[in-house]
Design an enzyme around this catalytic site. Structure first.
Site, short mmCIF file in Angstrom:
data_model
loop_
_atom_site.label_atom_id
_atom_site.label_comp_id
_atom_site.label_asym_id
_atom_site.label_seq_id
_atom_site.Cartn_x
_atom_site.Cartn_y
_atom_site.Cartn_z
N ARG A 67 -33.84 43.02 3.21
CA ARG A 67 -33.45 44.40 2.93
C ARG A 67 -33.27 45.11 4.27
O ARG A 67 -33.80 44.69 5.28
CB ARG A 67 -34.56 45.15 2.14
CG ARG A 67 -35.09 44.44 0.92
CD ARG A 67 -34.31 44.73 -0.34
NE ARG A 67 -34.12 46.15 -0.57
CZ ARG A 67 -34.92 46.93 -1.32
NH1 ARG A 67 -35.97 46.42 -1.90
NH2 ARG A 67 -34.63 48.20 -1.49
N TYR A 99 -33.76 46.47 10.48
CA TYR A 99 -34.71 45.41 10.84
C TYR A 99 -34.06 44.06 11.14
O TYR A 99 -34.77 43.10 11.44
CB TYR A 99 -35.75 45.26 9.72
CG TYR A 99 -36.55 46.53 9.50
CD1 TYR A 99 -37.40 47.01 10.49
CD2 TYR A 99 -36.44 47.26 8.32
CE1 TYR A 99 -38.13 48.18 10.31
CE2 TYR A 99 -37.17 48.43 8.12
CZ TYR A 99 -38.01 48.88 9.12
OH TYR A 99 -38.72 50.03 8.95
N ALA A 148 -46.32 50.15 8.63
CA ALA A 148 -46.64 51.57 8.36
C ALA A 148 -48.10 51.91 8.67
O ALA A 148 -48.43 53.09 8.89
CB ALA A 148 -46.30 51.90 6.92
N GLU A 191 -48.47 45.71 21.01
CA GLU A 191 -47.95 46.27 19.75
C GLU A 191 -46.42 46.14 19.74
O GLU A 191 -45.77 46.47 20.73
CB GLU A 191 -48.35 47.75 19.68
CG GLU A 191 -47.87 48.50 18.45
CD GLU A 191 -48.32 49.97 18.46
OE1 GLU A 191 -49.06 50.39 19.40
OE2 GLU A 191 -47.90 50.69 17.55
N ASN A 243 -47.65 43.82 14.82
CA ASN A 243 -46.77 44.84 14.27
C ASN A 243 -47.48 45.34 13.00
O ASN A 243 -47.42 44.69 11.96
CB ASN A 243 -45.40 44.29 13.92
CG ASN A 243 -44.48 45.39 13.38
OD1 ASN A 243 -44.94 46.48 13.04
ND2 ASN A 243 -43.19 45.12 13.32
N PRO A 283 -47.71 45.46 6.45
CA PRO A 283 -47.07 45.62 5.15
C PRO A 283 -45.55 45.65 5.19
O PRO A 283 -44.96 46.29 6.07
CB PRO A 283 -47.62 46.95 4.61
CG PRO A 283 -48.26 47.61 5.77
CD PRO A 283 -48.65 46.55 6.74
N ASN A 284 -44.98 44.97 4.22
CA ASN A 284 -43.54 44.92 3.96
C ASN A 284 -42.76 44.07 4.95
O ASN A 284 -41.57 43.83 4.74
CB ASN A 284 -42.93 46.34 3.87
CG ASN A 284 -43.50 47.10 2.70
OD1 ASN A 284 -43.48 46.60 1.58
ND2 ASN A 284 -44.05 48.28 2.94
N HIS A 308 -42.84 46.99 17.55
CA HIS A 308 -42.07 47.59 16.45
C HIS A 308 -40.63 47.12 16.58
O HIS A 308 -40.04 47.23 17.66
CB HIS A 308 -42.13 49.12 16.49
CG HIS A 308 -43.51 49.62 16.27
ND1 HIS A 308 -44.10 49.64 15.03
CD2 HIS A 308 -44.45 50.03 17.15
CE1 HIS A 308 -45.33 50.05 15.15
NE2 HIS A 308 -45.58 50.30 16.43
N ARG A 359 -36.90 57.77 15.05
CA ARG A 359 -36.95 57.86 13.59
C ARG A 359 -37.72 59.11 13.15
O ARG A 359 -37.90 60.03 13.93
CB ARG A 359 -37.53 56.55 13.03
CG ARG A 359 -36.69 55.33 13.42
CD ARG A 359 -37.18 54.06 12.78
NE ARG A 359 -37.02 54.10 11.33
CZ ARG A 359 -37.51 53.17 10.51
NH1 ARG A 359 -38.19 52.15 11.00
NH2 ARG A 359 -37.33 53.27 9.21
#
Ligand code: CA2
Length: 146
Positions: free
Chosen positions: A19, A24, A78, A99, A75, A11-12, A101, A108
């Site tokens: 953004r 990112y 969330a 995986e 990835n 997601p996203n 990120h 974070r």
């Protein structure tokens, strides 16, 4: 026939490059997918790159990868921090799972510092920006030739 690697983004991540570039980066997901696909060809692999904002869709694609794909790079966004369904689906996949990120999740918020997917992943890359995807593919290639 070159081995197939499935690249899944959660997601996203479709907003990549649009953004929060300080977290990112500036590359779009299309830029990243094209770069990873080029490298796959160089490494003698094929890539299926997919993105969804929906947990069930990601589960369906992981199930589809069984018997089709030699490895999965994911990835989960969330969903890394919440999805037992994605973990269960990955546990039913036999090949290597890596995986990725983009950000360093360990630097974070506390809620980002645990990933259910890491319980299955054979390797985890975090904090290397979008370079993490090509690094993961290189590692995947070395796992798949063994
Ligand atoms: O660092 C990563 O790659 C993450 O998986 C990204 C997820 C976040 O929830 C994870 O904790 C860490 C968020 C992806 C959001 O992506 C955006 C990209 C550009 C603009 C807005 C969101």
């Amino acid at each position: 026939m070159p081995k197939l690697v499935t690249l899944l983004n959660g997601p996203n991540l479709n907003l990549l490059g649009q953004r929060q570039p300080e977290i990112y980066g500036r590359e779009t997901l299309e830029d990243v997918a094209a770069k990873v696909a080029d490298l796959a060809e160089e490494l003698g692999l094929r890539l299926r790159a997919l993105q969804s904002n929906h947990e069930g869709q990601l589960v369906d694609w992981i199930q589809e990868a069984r018997g089709q794909s030699a490895g999965i790079i994911i990835n989960p966004g969330a969903y890394s921090h919440s999805s037992i369904a994605i973990l269960d689906a990955l546990n039913s996949f036999d090949g290597p799972v890596l995986e990725v990120h983009i950000s360093n999740i360990h630097k974070r918020e506390a809620f980002r510092q645990h990933s259910y997917v890491s319980l299955r992943a054979d390797g985890v890359i975090a904090g290397f920006g979008t370079d993490g995807y090509t690094l993961a593919l290189r590692r995947m290639a070395s796992l798949l030739v063994k």
